[in-house]
Design an enzyme around this catalytic site. Structure first.
Site, PDB file in Angstrom:
ATOM      1  N   CYS A 173       1.763  -0.171  -8.297  1.00 15.88           N
ATOM      2  CA  CYS A 173       2.942   0.209  -7.577  1.00 15.88           C
ATOM      3  C   CYS A 173       4.120   0.126  -8.661  1.00 15.88           C
ATOM      4  O   CYS A 173       5.176   0.457  -8.413  1.00 15.88           O
ATOM      5  CB  CYS A 173       2.891  -0.457  -6.399  1.00 15.88           C
ATOM      6  N   GLY A 228       1.796   2.563   5.457  1.00 14.14           N
ATOM      7  CA  GLY A 228       3.062   1.664   5.852  1.00 14.14           C
ATOM      8  C   GLY A 228       3.923   2.088   6.991  1.00 14.14           C
ATOM      9  O   GLY A 228       4.243   1.215   7.772  1.00 14.14           O
ATOM     10  N   GLY A 268       0.875  -1.282   0.150  1.00 17.99           N
ATOM     11  CA  GLY A 268      -0.018   0.054   0.061  1.00 17.99           C
ATOM     12  C   GLY A 268       0.893   1.259   0.076  1.00 17.99           C
ATOM     13  O   GLY A 268       1.986   1.293  -0.486  1.00 17.99           O
ATOM     14  N   SER A 269       0.305   2.410   0.537  1.00 20.55           N
ATOM     15  CA  SER A 269       0.933   3.703   0.687  1.00 20.55           C
ATOM     16  C   SER A 269       2.112   3.898   1.608  1.00 20.55           C
ATOM     17  O   SER A 269       1.780   3.136   2.746  1.00 20.55           O
ATOM     18  CB  SER A 269      -0.149   4.771   0.600  1.00 20.55           C
ATOM     19  N   GLU A 284       5.632  -3.278   1.068  1.00 24.77           N
ATOM     20  CA  GLU A 284       5.842  -2.909  -0.360  1.00 24.77           C
ATOM     21  C   GLU A 284       5.040  -1.633  -0.609  1.00 24.77           C
ATOM     22  O   GLU A 284       3.819  -1.686  -0.830  1.00 24.77           O
ATOM     23  CB  GLU A 284       5.163  -4.025  -1.212  1.00 24.77           C
TER      24      GLU A 284
END
Length: 311
Positions: free
Chosen positions: A270, A219, A214-215, A236
């Protein structure tokens, strides 16, 4: 299946903006139940199934997914807003993930280490236990597949929390996995919010590792929560993947590649090709090709076969 305890969450069709359905946030109590169920099922998975037997079940899961690619793809297109033809490709990849990792279940070995004393010195690999996985809204089924398949192939239980915007296909995958013979509870799907169900699962004693896609902003919060619970976390958080075009490149191919890299999934990826570095000698020609190509991209209803970019 259990009803949540928290506030109502409404799923909205990103193309029509119409409400699709609603459900209650799983909340802390359901997170506790899911983690304990995965812990119990993980022991069954490791003790009652041989390594080869686990591989057979995973192959059966792959077959179940293969038989449902079209309805899964249409479901993903409706809820996530991705073109249905792209969703078919992703669902086929999810099927491949389970088939691939099925082949690893009986190939995870330790080592015999020679020592000068002549003693038998060996290592063995054992599963962690329960892994908590948080997946994003932009590729819910795809990320669920790449999280769940390796975790169960190595003998772990899974509690997975998809985005509250796009939980439907993750639930469908878990149901297909149980239909194929996976022990009930080995893969539990938490439908809810990060600050409630997610935080409770990270802190749960049964969870041994945390995976987040995610962001960067969220994160950081996940990393802090995992660190406070002394649990390893894998984050990630996306990137800025560059396409590089030199003077001797085939510009037609480079243009098609650059467009696919940035416009697939409406650029909401991403690994999107969000930077394009072009050598000066072909800069203007490359820009002309990109302008022409962009004007030909078909926007529209994700369920329309002609749509190339959805909402």
């Amino acid at each position: 299946m259990r009803d949540g305890q928290g506030d109502a969450i409404t799923l909205t069709d990103p193309f029509t903006r119409q409400a699709l359905t609603s459900f209650a946030d799983a909340g802390e109590a359901l997170a506790d139940e899911a983690c304990l169920a995965a812990q119990r099922a993980q022991k069954i998975w490791m003790n009652d199934f041989s390594a080869a037997g686990r591989g057979v079940v995973m192959q059966d899961i792959a077959r179940e997914i293969g038989q449902c690619i079209e309805p899964l793809a249409r479901l993903e297109a409706i809820v996530a807003g991705k073109p249905v033809r792209d969703c078919r490709v992703e669902m086929a990849k999810v099927q491949e993930m389970f088939a691939y990792y099925a082949g690893w279940t009986d190939k995870i070995h330790g080592d015999v280490i020679p020592v000068p004393s002549g003693h038998l010195n060996y290592t063995r690999r054992e599963p962690l236990g329960v892994v908590f996985q948080i997946t994003p809204w932009n590729a819910p089924a795809f990320t669920a597949g790449w999280q769940i398949a390796p975790a169960i192939a190595t003998g772990n239980g899974v509690v997975i929390k998809p985005s509250e915007f796009t939980p439907v296909t993750t639930v469908a995958l878990a149901m297909l996995a149980e239909k194929a013979g996976l022990p009930a509870g080995l893969v539990n799907v938490l439908c809810g919010l990060g600050q409630t169900a997610g935080q409770a699962a990270i802190a749960h004693d049964a969870v041994r590792k945390v995976i987040f896609v995610g962001s960067p902003m969220i994160g950081r919060l996940v990393a802090i929560a995992a660190a406070q619970a002394l649990k390893p976390a894998v984050l990630e958080l996306g990137g800025k993947s560059a396409n590089i075009v030199f003077n001797d490149a085939s510009l037609t191919h480079a243009c098609l590649g650059a467009q696919a890299a940035i416009f697939s999934g409406a650029g909401q990826s991403c690994v999107a090709g969000s930077r394009l570095l072009v050598q000066q000698g072909v800069h203007d020609e490359m820009l002309d090709l990109l302008r022409t190509g962009m004007n030909r991209i078909t926007l529209g209803d994700p369920l329309d076969e002609a749509t190339e970019v959805g909402p």
